[in-house]
Write an enzyme that holds these catalytic residues in place. Structure first.
Site, mmCIF file in Angstrom:
data_model
loop_
_atom_site.group_PDB
_atom_site.id
_atom_site.type_symbol
_atom_site.label_atom_id
_atom_site.label_comp_id
_atom_site.label_asym_id
_atom_site.label_seq_id
_atom_site.Cartn_x
_atom_site.Cartn_y
_atom_site.Cartn_z
ATOM 1 N N GLU A 97 -0.820 1.863 9.062
ATOM 2 C CA GLU A 97 -0.526 1.262 10.358
ATOM 3 C C GLU A 97 -1.769 1.339 11.242
ATOM 4 O O GLU A 97 -2.390 2.395 11.347
ATOM 5 C CB GLU A 97 0.614 2.099 10.963
ATOM 6 C CG GLU A 97 1.020 1.773 12.337
ATOM 7 C CD GLU A 97 2.132 2.733 12.803
ATOM 8 O OE1 GLU A 97 2.500 3.695 12.082
ATOM 9 O OE2 GLU A 97 2.612 2.518 13.918
ATOM 10 N N LEU A 99 -3.582 1.650 14.702
ATOM 11 C CA LEU A 99 -3.271 2.153 16.045
ATOM 12 C C LEU A 99 -4.278 1.583 17.023
ATOM 13 O O LEU A 99 -5.482 1.834 16.881
ATOM 14 C CB LEU A 99 -3.379 3.690 16.057
ATOM 15 C CG LEU A 99 -2.544 4.436 15.029
ATOM 16 C CD1 LEU A 99 -2.898 5.915 15.031
ATOM 17 C CD2 LEU A 99 -1.052 4.236 15.321
ATOM 18 N N ASP A 204 -6.236 20.312 9.368
ATOM 19 C CA ASP A 204 -7.652 20.059 9.693
ATOM 20 C C ASP A 204 -7.745 19.459 11.094
ATOM 21 O O ASP A 204 -8.373 18.426 11.306
ATOM 22 C CB ASP A 204 -8.233 19.089 8.654
ATOM 23 C CG ASP A 204 -9.759 18.978 8.750
ATOM 24 O OD1 ASP A 204 -10.387 19.818 9.430
ATOM 25 O OD2 ASP A 204 -10.307 18.039 8.151
HETATM 26 P P1 ADP Z 1 -12.550 9.896 7.454
HETATM 27 O O1 ADP Z 1 -11.521 9.980 6.361
HETATM 28 O O2 ADP Z 1 -13.814 9.264 6.988
HETATM 29 O O3 ADP Z 1 -12.808 11.227 8.138
HETATM 30 P P2 ADP Z 1 -10.953 9.137 9.739
HETATM 31 O O4 ADP Z 1 -9.556 9.309 9.250
HETATM 32 O O5 ADP Z 1 -11.487 10.198 10.639
HETATM 33 O O6 ADP Z 1 -11.967 8.877 8.534
HETATM 34 O O7 ADP Z 1 -11.023 7.715 10.460
HETATM 35 C C1 ADP Z 1 -12.233 7.222 11.011
HETATM 36 C C2 ADP Z 1 -11.999 6.712 12.425
HETATM 37 O O8 ADP Z 1 -11.119 5.590 12.377
HETATM 38 C C3 ADP Z 1 -11.276 7.736 13.311
HETATM 39 O O9 ADP Z 1 -12.171 8.515 14.017
HETATM 40 C C4 ADP Z 1 -10.439 6.880 14.229
HETATM 41 O O10 ADP Z 1 -11.153 6.572 15.392
HETATM 42 C C5 ADP Z 1 -10.209 5.617 13.449
HETATM 43 N N1 ADP Z 1 -8.837 5.565 12.886
HETATM 44 C C6 ADP Z 1 -8.310 6.395 11.958
HETATM 45 N N2 ADP Z 1 -7.056 6.043 11.627
HETATM 46 C C7 ADP Z 1 -6.767 4.944 12.373
HETATM 47 C C8 ADP Z 1 -5.626 4.079 12.476
HETATM 48 N N3 ADP Z 1 -4.533 4.294 11.756
HETATM 49 N N4 ADP Z 1 -5.692 3.047 13.344
HETATM 50 C C9 ADP Z 1 -6.813 2.825 14.083
HETATM 51 N N5 ADP Z 1 -7.922 3.595 14.031
HETATM 52 C C10 ADP Z 1 -7.913 4.644 13.196
#
Ligand code: ADP
Length: 296
Positions: A97, A99, A204
């Site tokens: 999804e 966000l 985490d």
């Molecule tokens: P990684 O697995 O490389 O650590 P993250 O899960 O931290 O990646 O996601 C990278 C960035 O993408 C996050 O810092 C956030 O800003 C953005 N992000 C993560 N999940 C979502 C989402 N479901 N919808 C919109 N933006 C997201």
């Protein structure tokens, strides 16, 4: 959760065969995967993470963690939608999804505190711990994280958290460090009391792993979920800067924190600092050694 052998098949299965990925926009902020906002031909959007094909197991583990956290209904968690590998693109991927950030609600931190505390008090039956652990191993960053079910919290934290990281870090340690590691592992049973109840943890929760969701509240991302002592999650919120006092005050209203937590916090930090030492190198050795000096 849809498993697909291409991105277009995943999007077709989710939204209908006539829907395609119209545009991919890079999203920055993560440190392991590439991240994208994928705009769909029907006007919708999904969030995609991609990496090399061998990283599919990491996306499977992430999806399991997101699903477990979501199921509690306690706090915002993006819904994992589909995963797979795409031979044409040469990637594995996870769709979830998307966000889009709304304006933060005025009591953002209080709500976040209440919601995380509610998560920590949620029922952990059926998650595969005994009661500690999780139904499957997963990852802390890109390090493997073992979740073998165990009956005692201190045994779990020793055998599945500290000991494997200490073993990986052995090359950084001198003889004195190694002796302190062994002494600390031997004392964990007295240093870490059993919690009153087991808690599903994000695992985490540093400040890069939550965002403001469309409802203006905190949504948690990128978990390394397992069942453990809630103090381990709290310690991670404090390790790299900490959240504002309003968060902790609200947390306590729902889930009281024992005074002994202050003395235990560094032990929980040690796991993440060892992981950082193993992932990012020597810069974290001093912080690890300070904790070993104190407890080992
Ligand atoms: P990684 O697995 O490389 O650590 P993250 O899960 O931290 O990646 O996601 C990278 C960035 O993408 C996050 O810092 C956030 O800003 C953005 N992000 C993560 N999940 C979502 C989402 N479901 N919808 C919109 N933006 C997201």
């Amino acid at each position: 959760m849809i498993q697909a052998d291409s991105l277009s098949a995943a999007i077709g299965a989710l939204y209908g065969a006539d829907v395609t990925a119209a545009e991919r926009q890079a999203v920055y902020g993560g440190d392991i995967n590439r991240a994208w906002r994928v705009t769909l031909s029907n006007g919708g959007a999904v969030f995609m993470k991609s990496n090399g094909p061998a990283r599919l197991t990491m996306f499977q583990a992430e999806a399991r963690g997101l699903e477990a956290l979501r199921k509690t209904g306690c706090i915002g968690v993006p819904e994992p939608l589909a995963l797979g590998t795409d031979g044409g693109l040469g990637v594995s991927f996870l769709l979830m999804e998307h966000l889009s950030a709304g304006a933060r609600v005025s009591d953002f931190w209080e709500r976040f505190g209440h919601e995380l505390a509610a998560l920590h008090r949620a029922d952990t039956a059926g998650l595969g711990g005994a009661p500690y652990g999780f139904g499957a191993d997963n990852f802390a960053g890109s390090s493997p994280q073992i979740n073998t079910p165990m009956a005692r919290w201190s045994d779990f934290f020793r055998d599945c958290r500290l000991a494997p990281q200490m073993k990986m870090a052995a090359g950084y340690f001198d003889g004195g460090d190694r002796r302190r590691c062994q002494r600390l592992l031997g004392r964990l049973g007295e240093l870490l009391p059993e919690p009153e109840f087991p808690s599903l943890l994000h695992g985490d929760l540093w400040s890069g792993n939550f965002v403001t969701g469309p409802d203006g509240r905190a949504w948690i991302l990128d978990p390394a979920a397992y069942v453990g002592h809630f103090e381990a999650d709290l310690a991670m919120t404090e390790l790299f800067g900490g959240y504002p006092p309003a968060f902790y005050g609200a947390y306590r209203e729902v889930n009281p924190i024992d005074g002994g937590y202050r003395d235990r916090r560094a032990l929980y930090d040690l796991y993440h600092l060892l992981n950082h030492l193993n992932l990012f190198g020597e810069a974290y050795l001093g912080s690890v050694q300070r904790i070993l000096d104190r407890y080992g």
